[in-house]
Design a protein around this motif. Structure first.
Motif, mmCIF file in Angstrom:
data_model
loop_
_atom_site.group_PDB
_atom_site.id
_atom_site.type_symbol
_atom_site.label_atom_id
_atom_site.label_comp_id
_atom_site.label_asym_id
_atom_site.label_seq_id
_atom_site.Cartn_x
_atom_site.Cartn_y
_atom_site.Cartn_z
ATOM 1 N N ILE A 284 0.834 -1.208 0.000
ATOM 2 C CA ILE A 284 0.000 0.000 0.000
ATOM 3 C C ILE A 284 0.867 1.256 0.000
ATOM 4 O O ILE A 284 0.573 2.233 -0.703
ATOM 5 C CB ILE A 284 -0.946 -0.023 1.212
ATOM 6 C CG1 ILE A 284 -2.032 -1.084 1.021
ATOM 7 C CG2 ILE A 284 -1.591 1.339 1.438
ATOM 8 C CD1 ILE A 284 -2.942 -1.253 2.210
ATOM 9 N N ALA A 285 1.953 1.245 0.764
ATOM 10 C CA ALA A 285 2.855 2.403 0.772
ATOM 11 C C ALA A 285 3.475 2.646 -0.600
ATOM 12 O O ALA A 285 3.696 3.800 -0.996
ATOM 13 C CB ALA A 285 3.949 2.188 1.821
ATOM 14 N N VAL A 291 -1.577 5.433 -7.372
ATOM 15 C CA VAL A 291 -3.018 5.402 -7.636
ATOM 16 C C VAL A 291 -3.712 6.686 -7.213
ATOM 17 O O VAL A 291 -4.944 6.769 -7.323
ATOM 18 C CB VAL A 291 -3.652 4.194 -6.925
ATOM 19 C CG1 VAL A 291 -3.004 2.898 -7.355
ATOM 20 C CG2 VAL A 291 -3.552 4.358 -5.407
ATOM 21 N N ALA A 292 -2.953 7.668 -6.752
ATOM 22 C CA ALA A 292 -3.592 8.916 -6.301
ATOM 23 C C ALA A 292 -4.311 9.617 -7.446
ATOM 24 O O ALA A 292 -5.336 10.276 -7.233
ATOM 25 C CB ALA A 292 -2.545 9.848 -5.681
ATOM 26 N N ARG A 297 -11.497 5.119 -6.152
ATOM 27 C CA ARG A 297 -11.295 5.370 -4.734
ATOM 28 C C ARG A 297 -10.256 4.392 -4.206
ATOM 29 O O ARG A 297 -10.566 3.223 -3.961
ATOM 30 C CB ARG A 297 -12.604 5.218 -3.972
ATOM 31 C CG ARG A 297 -13.676 6.233 -4.368
ATOM 32 C CD ARG A 297 -14.951 5.989 -3.585
ATOM 33 N NE ARG A 297 -15.998 6.923 -3.954
ATOM 34 C CZ ARG A 297 -17.219 6.917 -3.438
ATOM 35 N NH1 ARG A 297 -17.530 5.983 -2.524
ATOM 36 N NH2 ARG A 297 -18.117 7.788 -3.829
ATOM 37 N N PRO A 298 -9.019 4.840 -4.033
ATOM 38 C CA PRO A 298 -7.992 3.883 -3.605
ATOM 39 C C PRO A 298 -8.203 3.345 -2.200
ATOM 40 O O PRO A 298 -7.772 2.235 -1.883
ATOM 41 C CB PRO A 298 -6.690 4.684 -3.711
ATOM 42 C CG PRO A 298 -7.113 6.107 -3.598
ATOM 43 C CD PRO A 298 -8.463 6.180 -4.238
ATOM 44 N N GLU A 299 -8.849 4.123 -1.326
ATOM 45 C CA GLU A 299 -9.035 3.656 0.044
ATOM 46 C C GLU A 299 -9.917 2.410 0.101
ATOM 47 O O GLU A 299 -9.708 1.531 0.946
ATOM 48 C CB GLU A 299 -9.643 4.773 0.901
ATOM 49 C CG GLU A 299 -8.727 5.975 1.059
ATOM 50 C CD GLU A 299 -7.395 5.603 1.696
ATOM 51 O OE1 GLU A 299 -7.381 4.680 2.538
ATOM 52 O OE2 GLU A 299 -6.390 6.241 1.350
#
Length: 382
Positions: A284-285, A291-292, A297-299
């Motif tokens: 994820i880091a 993916v920003a 919605r990446p979250e």
């Protein structure tokens, strides 16, 4: 130019040393859990590490060969698991054009393999000394042969480890393309084939967005199995160890107390979730700045990946529930099994959800969960 072989060998040893240090740093929290909670068990395992070679001297030759082969493979397994760290692909491509003879390359590979087998030989020496101090009756008639077979096992493990590293460094043979292979053309990226949603009257159908499972498979599942990433193999081994420990725990073999297999099951289960969650957090880091800018919605994707990291642990718990709660005619307490499952589920959720804990706090959480599950599991047969 004459100093090049010596410099290359020294370079390989130094690179392997730093690779081992980085690997130990990545496993620091897991090693702390194992050493703090299972130090007596680890001492017992060290005492038994040379047992197959000593026992082979007292068995018929088919069983002796099987024991020696198994111990050789087990002793050379660390080199096979760490072969990509000991000789990375980038260094492999860089070193191939160097004017180094095959003999000098073999010397470098043997030195790197000795860097792993050398400390292992110390463990063999400690284990052999423990058995010689105990001096059991079965060892007395064949003590010289047992010592020779133990030394032979170490030498075979060193040779096999050297062959593994040399095979990795070997130049791949060129393959002639077959006649049936299509001619190479320009690469054209393709989107996944997804069904189209029906549009409004007078409007064309609109393509459906890719589901979260597709992005998870492309951004989390496939990278864990590609190139130098060993997360997939690591999680597979931990999952097999957890399932094997649960099976032996409920089977109750006569030579080992069931509480020991219960402790191994708790240890493998918690390490499975802990290492999987850490791998997902690292991925994820890496993906967050990429993916920003994507139209999604990446979250949601990241939460989906966090939840999917619980699936291996849930598989182990489901097998435990199937063997304890569904199977009839068992002689253990169903109440203890239910309490064990509830505590294991809470521990799994805590490992994944409490991400703001420090490294020491996370070690304490996993270690406390292992101790609690071990204490509960010890009452399963009462």
């Amino acid at each position: 130019m004459n100093k090049l072989p010596l410099s290359y060998r020294r370079f390989r040893l130094r690179m392997a040393h730093h690779a081992l240090l980085r690997f130990a740093a990545s496993l620091q929290s897991s090693l702390e859990i194992v050493l703090l909670g299972f130090a007596p068990v680890m001492l017992g395992l060290i005492a038994c590490i040379a047992l197959p070679g000593l026992l082979a001297a007292t068995r018929p030759w088919p069983q002796a060969l099987a024991l020696l082969a198994g111990q050789t493979l087990l002793a050379s397994a660390p080199v096979w698991l760490l072969r990509k760290r000991l000789h990375p692909a980038e260094v492999l491509l860089w070193s191939r054009p160097l004017p180094i003879t095959p003999r000098q390359r073999w010397a470098a590979e043997a030195s790197v393999a000795g860097l792993i087998v050398g400390p292992l030989s110390l463990a063999y020496a400690v284990s052999t000394a423990i058995w010689l101090y105990q001096w059991p009756d079965w060892l007395r008639p064949a003590a010289p042969q047992a010592l020779l077979l133990t030394v032979l096992t170490l030498l075979l493990a060193w040779l096999l480890s050297t062959l593994m590293l040399a095979r990795r460094a070997r130049m791949p043979a060129a393959r002639k393309p077959g006649r049936a292979r299509a001619v190479a053309t320009a690469y054209v990226p393709r989107l996944p084939r997804l069904p189209r949603l029906p549009g409004l009257p007078g409007r064309p159908d609109s393509p459906r967005r890719a589901p979260l499972g597709y992005y998870w498979r492309q951004l989390f599942w496939h990278p864990f199995w590609r190139a130098e990433n060993l997360v997939g193999i690591q999680q597979t081994l931990l999952l097999c160890a957890a399932l094997f420990s649960v099976a032996l725990w409920l089977w109750r073999p006569p030579l080992v107390p069931p509480a020991l297999w219960g402790a191994c099951a708790a240890l493998a289960l918690m390490l499975l979730t802990d290492r999987g969650d850490k791998a997902v957090a690292e991925q994820i880091a890496l993906l967050r700045p990429i993916v920003a800018g994507w139209p999604m919605r990446p979250e949601r994707l990241f939460r989906c990946a966090m939840l999917f990291s619980l699936l291996p642990g849930l598989c182990v718990m489901a097998c435990f529930a199937l063997l304890t709660l569904v199977r009839a005619g068992a002689h253990y307490s169903h109440t203890v099994a239910i309490v064990w499952l509830c505590c294991a589920a809470v521990a799994q959720l805590a490992v994944v959800s409490l991400r703001r804990l420090s490294a020491r706090g996370r070690v304490g959480l996993v270690f406390g969960a292992i101790l609690l599950l071990t204490a509960i599991g010890s009452e399963l047969w009462n």
